[in-house]
Scaffold this motif. Sequence first.
Motif, PDB file in Angstrom:
ATOM      1  N   ALA A 145     -20.285  53.356 -53.929  1.00 12.49           N
ATOM      2  CA  ALA A 145     -19.178  52.585 -54.510  1.00 12.49           C
ATOM      3  C   ALA A 145     -19.204  51.126 -54.064  1.00 12.49           C
ATOM      4  O   ALA A 145     -18.264  50.381 -54.360  1.00 12.49           O
ATOM      5  CB  ALA A 145     -17.841  53.221 -54.123  1.00 12.49           C
ATOM      6  N   ARG A 146     -20.249  50.730 -53.338  1.00 17.00           N
ATOM      7  CA  ARG A 146     -20.374  49.368 -52.820  1.00 17.00           C
ATOM      8  C   ARG A 146     -19.182  48.998 -51.935  1.00 17.00           C
ATOM      9  O   ARG A 146     -18.582  47.921 -52.066  1.00 17.00           O
ATOM     10  CB  ARG A 146     -20.514  48.351 -53.969  1.00 17.00           C
ATOM     11  CG  ARG A 146     -21.772  48.522 -54.832  1.00 17.00           C
ATOM     12  CD  ARG A 146     -23.026  48.238 -54.016  1.00 17.00           C
ATOM     13  NE  ARG A 146     -24.190  47.945 -54.828  1.00 17.00           N
ATOM     14  CZ  ARG A 146     -25.001  48.847 -55.361  1.00 17.00           C
ATOM     15  NH1 ARG A 146     -24.751  50.135 -55.161  1.00 17.00           N
ATOM     16  NH2 ARG A 146     -26.055  48.492 -56.072  1.00 17.00           N
ATOM     17  N   GLU A 147     -18.834  49.913 -51.029  1.00 16.44           N
ATOM     18  CA  GLU A 147     -17.690  49.707 -50.147  1.00 16.44           C
ATOM     19  C   GLU A 147     -18.061  50.093 -48.716  1.00 16.44           C
ATOM     20  O   GLU A 147     -18.938  50.916 -48.484  1.00 16.44           O
ATOM     21  CB  GLU A 147     -16.507  50.578 -50.581  1.00 16.44           C
ATOM     22  CG  GLU A 147     -15.956  50.266 -51.960  1.00 16.44           C
ATOM     23  CD  GLU A 147     -14.942  51.300 -52.416  1.00 16.44           C
ATOM     24  OE1 GLU A 147     -14.221  51.003 -53.378  1.00 16.44           O
ATOM     25  OE2 GLU A 147     -14.884  52.407 -51.817  1.00 16.44           O
ATOM     26  N   VAL A 148     -17.305  49.527 -47.768  1.00 18.07           N
ATOM     27  CA  VAL A 148     -17.332  49.960 -46.376  1.00 18.07           C
ATOM     28  C   VAL A 148     -15.904  50.241 -45.955  1.00 18.07           C
ATOM     29  O   VAL A 148     -15.020  49.385 -46.116  1.00 18.07           O
ATOM     30  CB  VAL A 148     -17.952  48.895 -45.448  1.00 18.07           C
ATOM     31  CG1 VAL A 148     -17.812  49.335 -43.989  1.00 18.07           C
ATOM     32  CG2 VAL A 148     -19.422  48.681 -45.780  1.00 18.07           C
ATOM     33  N   TRP A 149     -15.662  51.455 -45.448  1.00 20.06           N
ATOM     34  CA  TRP A 149     -14.341  51.847 -44.981  1.00 20.06           C
ATOM     35  C   TRP A 149     -14.319  51.814 -43.451  1.00 20.06           C
ATOM     36  O   TRP A 149     -15.270  52.287 -42.809  1.00 20.06           O
ATOM     37  CB  TRP A 149     -13.984  53.264 -45.436  1.00 20.06           C
ATOM     38  CG  TRP A 149     -13.895  53.475 -46.921  1.00 20.06           C
ATOM     39  CD1 TRP A 149     -14.351  52.653 -47.917  1.00 20.06           C
ATOM     40  CD2 TRP A 149     -13.315  54.602 -47.573  1.00 20.06           C
ATOM     41  NE1 TRP A 149     -14.088  53.194 -49.152  1.00 20.06           N
ATOM     42  CE2 TRP A 149     -13.455  54.397 -48.973  1.00 20.06           C
ATOM     43  CE3 TRP A 149     -12.691  55.761 -47.132  1.00 20.06           C
ATOM     44  CZ2 TRP A 149     -13.000  55.318 -49.911  1.00 20.06           C
ATOM     45  CZ3 TRP A 149     -12.230  56.687 -48.056  1.00 20.06           C
ATOM     46  CH2 TRP A 149     -12.376  56.461 -49.436  1.00 20.06           C
ATOM     47  N   THR A 150     -13.227  51.318 -42.896  1.00 14.58           N
ATOM     48  CA  THR A 150     -13.060  51.297 -41.439  1.00 14.58           C
ATOM     49  C   THR A 150     -11.745  51.959 -41.091  1.00 14.58           C
ATOM     50  O   THR A 150     -10.693  51.604 -41.646  1.00 14.58           O
ATOM     51  CB  THR A 150     -13.079  49.861 -40.897  1.00 14.58           C
ATOM     52  OG1 THR A 150     -14.300  49.221 -41.287  1.00 14.58           O
ATOM     53  CG2 THR A 150     -12.970  49.859 -39.379  1.00 14.58           C
ATOM     54  N   ALA A 151     -11.799  52.934 -40.182  1.00 16.69           N
ATOM     55  CA  ALA A 151     -10.588  53.661 -39.773  1.00 16.69           C
ATOM     56  C   ALA A 151     -10.012  53.042 -38.504  1.00 16.69           C
ATOM     57  O   ALA A 151     -10.756  52.642 -37.608  1.00 16.69           O
ATOM     58  CB  ALA A 151     -10.926  55.127 -39.534  1.00 16.69           C
ATOM     59  N   ALA A 152      -8.684  52.964 -38.423  1.00 14.78           N
ATOM     60  CA  ALA A 152      -8.035  52.404 -37.242  1.00 14.78           C
ATOM     61  C   ALA A 152      -6.613  52.943 -37.126  1.00 14.78           C
ATOM     62  O   ALA A 152      -5.986  53.300 -38.133  1.00 14.78           O
ATOM     63  CB  ALA A 152      -8.010  50.886 -37.310  1.00 14.78           C
ATOM     64  N   LEU A 153      -6.116  53.013 -35.904  1.00 14.62           N
ATOM     65  CA  LEU A 153      -4.703  53.307 -35.664  1.00 14.62           C
ATOM     66  C   LEU A 153      -3.978  51.982 -35.477  1.00 14.62           C
ATOM     67  O   LEU A 153      -4.319  51.198 -34.587  1.00 14.62           O
ATOM     68  CB  LEU A 153      -4.541  54.174 -34.414  1.00 14.62           C
ATOM     69  CG  LEU A 153      -4.746  55.681 -34.585  1.00 14.62           C
ATOM     70  CD1 LEU A 153      -4.711  56.375 -33.226  1.00 14.62           C
ATOM     71  CD2 LEU A 153      -3.667  56.281 -35.487  1.00 14.62           C
ATOM     72  N   LYS A 154      -2.978  51.733 -36.329  1.00 18.43           N
ATOM     73  CA  LYS A 154      -2.267  50.465 -36.260  1.00 18.43           C
ATOM     74  C   LYS A 154      -0.765  50.705 -36.387  1.00 18.43           C
ATOM     75  O   LYS A 154      -0.329  51.705 -36.958  1.00 18.43           O
ATOM     76  CB  LYS A 154      -2.742  49.521 -37.362  1.00 18.43           C
ATOM     77  CG  LYS A 154      -4.194  49.082 -37.193  1.00 18.43           C
ATOM     78  CD  LYS A 154      -4.547  47.970 -38.159  1.00 18.43           C
ATOM     79  CE  LYS A 154      -5.950  47.446 -37.881  1.00 18.43           C
ATOM     80  NZ  LYS A 154      -6.297  46.312 -38.753  1.00 18.43           N
TER      81      LYS A 154
END
Length: 296
Positions: free
Chosen positions: A127-136
Amino acid sequence: MRRYELSLSENYVSSWGLVEAIREIFQNAIDQENMARPPKDWYDEGEKESPNKMFFNFAIDHVNPNKYRTLSIGNKASILDVNSLLLGETTKSDDDRAIGKFGEGYKLALLVLTRLGKKVKIFNYGAREVWTAALKNSKKFNGAKTLQIEVEDKFFWQSVPDNNLMYQIYPLTEDEQQAIFESNLNLQIQQAGAFVEGADIFTTKTGQILLDSMYKGKLFVAGLYISTDDRLHYGYNFKPEYIELDRDRRMIQSFELQWKTSEMWRTIGDDRIITMVKNNADDVRYIKTYSVYSND
């Protein structure tokens, strides 16, 4: 950049640790491979290669080569849609080949990993994407920490790698790598090359009997560790379509387990059965009953 906030409390599934979280990501990759595998023909009992083959590897951190590692897990042809971030959203609920059916697994894995201080990136190449997970801290929930996924959609690679989807989890210590390794037959087989049929395992329609003493009582589904039952003489690795698990992938009903292991041994017909029957082992508790019901 887009941001998606999941209404998951920071301490949800508080009993889960690193191994459970990594298991869920592996489980997703295994499910995607199995669900894309062409069906067997009636005359062909062999496993056909899946067009959505899973891959995985550990890489040494070049900055801290003696301390940290990165685990990569992915599939050749998978693409993540943002709708998959909805709890309960799944394409696997009616597919017996899938381990996960609840639409929660990888979301909970991202929560637990970020809670443990791990960095998680999902390279959604297809999908031409980069996902980044974080607790915010959440504005919606009065500052409470929630799982948030940031999606960068401005990445345009000149050529997409030979896979559409890859999870990267880091940093992992050597001890953490070993704990993940011990809970995953897929990693163990990769390191050993393969089990030796007849010496290390018996393969049956419903799964594998693990003969090595190191697996005594250990239960796996699709190579992922589930639990240990000390009443069993051997270890077992079940195909997901033949065993029922709870949401936490920890519980196999006692009767179902003993029935399945008895079924496995009946089809093998090995001399070890006699010893286990004499010792009243749970592994073969229903072998006579199974034989009667199967008219054998």
